[in-house]
Design a protein around this motif. Structure first.
Motif, short mmCIF file in Angstrom:
data_model
loop_
_atom_site.label_atom_id
_atom_site.label_comp_id
_atom_site.label_asym_id
_atom_site.label_seq_id
_atom_site.Cartn_x
_atom_site.Cartn_y
_atom_site.Cartn_z
N TRP A 211 8.36 -4.21 6.14
CA TRP A 211 9.10 -3.95 4.91
C TRP A 211 8.24 -3.15 3.94
O TRP A 211 7.04 -3.35 3.84
CB TRP A 211 9.51 -5.25 4.23
CG TRP A 211 10.62 -5.99 4.91
CD1 TRP A 211 11.96 -5.80 4.73
CD2 TRP A 211 10.49 -7.04 5.88
NE1 TRP A 211 12.67 -6.66 5.53
CE2 TRP A 211 11.79 -7.44 6.24
CE3 TRP A 211 9.40 -7.67 6.46
CZ2 TRP A 211 12.03 -8.44 7.17
CZ3 TRP A 211 9.63 -8.68 7.39
CH2 TRP A 211 10.93 -9.05 7.73
N GLN A 213 8.46 -1.69 -0.20
CA GLN A 213 9.20 -1.72 -1.47
C GLN A 213 8.71 -0.59 -2.38
O GLN A 213 7.50 -0.33 -2.48
CB GLN A 213 9.00 -3.06 -2.19
CG GLN A 213 9.63 -4.24 -1.48
CD GLN A 213 8.76 -4.82 -0.39
OE1 GLN A 213 7.53 -4.81 -0.48
NE2 GLN A 213 9.38 -5.32 0.67
N ARG A 363 13.95 -9.93 -5.74
CA ARG A 363 13.95 -8.83 -4.77
C ARG A 363 14.77 -9.25 -3.56
O ARG A 363 14.87 -10.42 -3.23
CB ARG A 363 12.51 -8.52 -4.34
CG ARG A 363 12.38 -7.26 -3.51
CD ARG A 363 10.94 -6.96 -3.13
NE ARG A 363 10.51 -7.69 -1.93
CZ ARG A 363 9.44 -8.47 -1.89
NH1 ARG A 363 8.70 -8.67 -2.96
NH2 ARG A 363 9.09 -9.07 -0.77
N ASP A 365 15.01 -8.17 0.47
CA ASP A 365 14.53 -7.41 1.62
C ASP A 365 15.60 -7.44 2.71
O ASP A 365 15.97 -8.53 3.18
CB ASP A 365 13.24 -8.02 2.18
CG ASP A 365 12.08 -7.87 1.22
OD1 ASP A 365 12.06 -6.90 0.45
OD2 ASP A 365 11.17 -8.73 1.26
N SER A 388 14.08 -1.81 -1.26
CA SER A 388 13.31 -2.41 -0.17
C SER A 388 13.81 -1.81 1.14
O SER A 388 15.01 -1.75 1.38
CB SER A 388 13.47 -3.93 -0.16
OG SER A 388 12.70 -4.51 0.89
#
Length: 440
Positions: A211, A213, A363, A365, A388
């Motif tokens: 991932w 961001q 957030r 993801d 993300s």
């Protein structure tokens, strides 16, 4: 009981493609990780909370059964006590990501709708995560977003989801001229490319999951500077990352246009959270070869132009809903055949800030799937000013783990070139000394 459109060839493909996979990494599981700051809630409270909202979401109460003309959606009442669970993980973000990867690999029970919500806690002292997972045959990315809104968005069940197209439910039949124009686009992009098929470098079913961001402002800055959309910036940076990587690691993809499969959301207002996919997987050929990233961005809007045209989308919707199953199935088979299957890139926007009780979601993801035969799959999700990006990368790609960092670097170059000059005293003096210089 409400009737739904029968399962499509795309639904059946997403269900069946994982059956021959050599590893559960290549399963058709998608979802999202919601990061929340605050005290860990009680599992029983979370189960009760979810149970009170299930009535809005028919996609959570159906399973896919049968094949061909016998394929159908079967209603099964979901049990929050079975679908909503909790898991304690070790401290640190790496432990959380490891737990997510393990849960993505878990198989789905046969007799219940394929979705789960897992409360993950223990990885940080003042926070927790909510992991939502489902099977792509029953829910697509926009459906996942609609489920998250229904669970954790503003408590307004009659309000239309922000994740669906604002078009009327009755889509007009596209004119013949548009059908012919769109048909040429689809045929041009249907040719084989064989970029990812090589006896000396066979792909696998093992996946790396990474991932990344970035602030949405960075994407917007690059989009304004390049007179492009945020999606164009995302794709241009992705194409630049792959071209740079391929120059040494995968030469077949280094000096040629890069084919990318883009899922186009075609759902109407009355199809929010219904079971099945309401998308058309269409291909674009991004600019390939070595070039500055700014030039790549300048050439990307032309490659994605057809996806933005309402007429072209109307043709895709007609193909999805009006072609008979006996014709649509071979089209799906051809587009996903060896030599044509390629990477996929999705883009989702959550326009409402999500929360659970008094705690806001900091957030989100996304979790992407990467089916057998595909080299990688990428999805970018925008929420609360942050983007993300989830990379699912075939472990057979040499050096493939560098792609997320390459993408971020390409985006940084694009955004830096588009940032306005400093407004400090030195900049003001320089502007004054140079008549005609633009001031932004």
């Amino acid at each position: 009981m409400r009737a739904f459109r029968a399962p499509s060839a795309a639904d059946l493909f997403l269900r069946d493609v994982e059956l021959g996979a050599e590893d559960p990494d290549a399963a058709s599981t998608i979802g999202a990780v919601l990061h929340v700051t605050g005290a860990v809630p009680r599992l029983s409270d979370l189960q009760e909370y979810v149970g009170a909202r299930l009535f809005r979401l028919p996609c959570l109460a159906h399973i896919l059964r049968g094949d061909g003309r016998q394929a159908r959606w079967v209603h099964v009442d979901p049990d929050p006590a079975r679908h909503v669970g909790a898991r304690r993980v070790a401290g640190g973000p790496d432990a959380l990501q490891a737990a997510v990867r393990d849960l993505v690999r878990e198989p789905w029970p046969q007799a219940v709708p394929p979705w789960r919500l897992v409360l993950l806690h223990g990885h940080e002292p003042d926070g927790y995560a909510l992991l939502y997972l489902t099977h792509h045959a029953v829910q697509d990315g926009a459906t996942v977003a609609a489920v998250l809104e229904a669970f954790f968005g503003p408590d307004a069940p009659s309000e239309q989801s922000t994740t669906v197209s604002r078009t009327a439910s009755a889509v007009p039949r596209p004119p013949l001229r548009q059908v012919m124009r769109s048909g040429k686009v689809l045929l041009r992009h249907a040719r084989k490319h064989h970029l990812w098929t090589s006896p000396s470098q066979p792909l696998s079913c093992r996946r790396r999951t990474v991932w990344v961001q970035v602030p949405v402002a960075r994407l917007k800055t690059a989009a304004r500077a390049g007179d492009a959309s945020i999606n164009d910036v995302y794709l241009a940076a992705l194409g630049h990352a792959i071209a740079g990587w391929a120059s040494t690691a995968w030469p077949r993809a280094a000096e040629t246009p890069l084919p990318v499969m883009i899922p186009v959301d075609l759902r109407t207002a009355d199809e929010v959270a219904v079971p099945g996919n309401r998308l058309f997987l269409t291909r674009v050929d991004l600019p390939g070869g070595a070039m500055p990233v700014a030039r790549r961005l300048a050439r990307t809007p032309a490659a994605t132009e057809a996806l933005k045209l309402p007429g072209h989308r109307a043709v895709l919707r007609a193909a999805l809903t009006r072609l008979p199953a006996w014709l649509l199935k071979p089209l799906v088979k051809v587009s996903t055949a060896r030599g044509r299957l390629t990477l996929a890139a999705s883009f989702l926007v959550m326009r409402k800030r999500l929360r659970y009780g008094d705690a806001v979601v900091d957030r989100i993801d996304p979790v992407m799937c990467c089916p057998p035969g595909a080299p990688l799959a990428v999805v970018m999700l925008v929420h609360a000013g942050e983007a993300s990006v989830c990379f699912r990368i075939d472990e057979a790609l040499p050096g493939g783990e560098s792609l997320p960092a390459r993408w971020r670097q390409a985006l940084e170059e694009l955004s830096e070139s588009g940032e306005p000059p400093s407004v400090g005293p030195g900049a003001v003096a320089a502007a004054t000394a140079a008549p005609g210089s633009p001031v932004q």
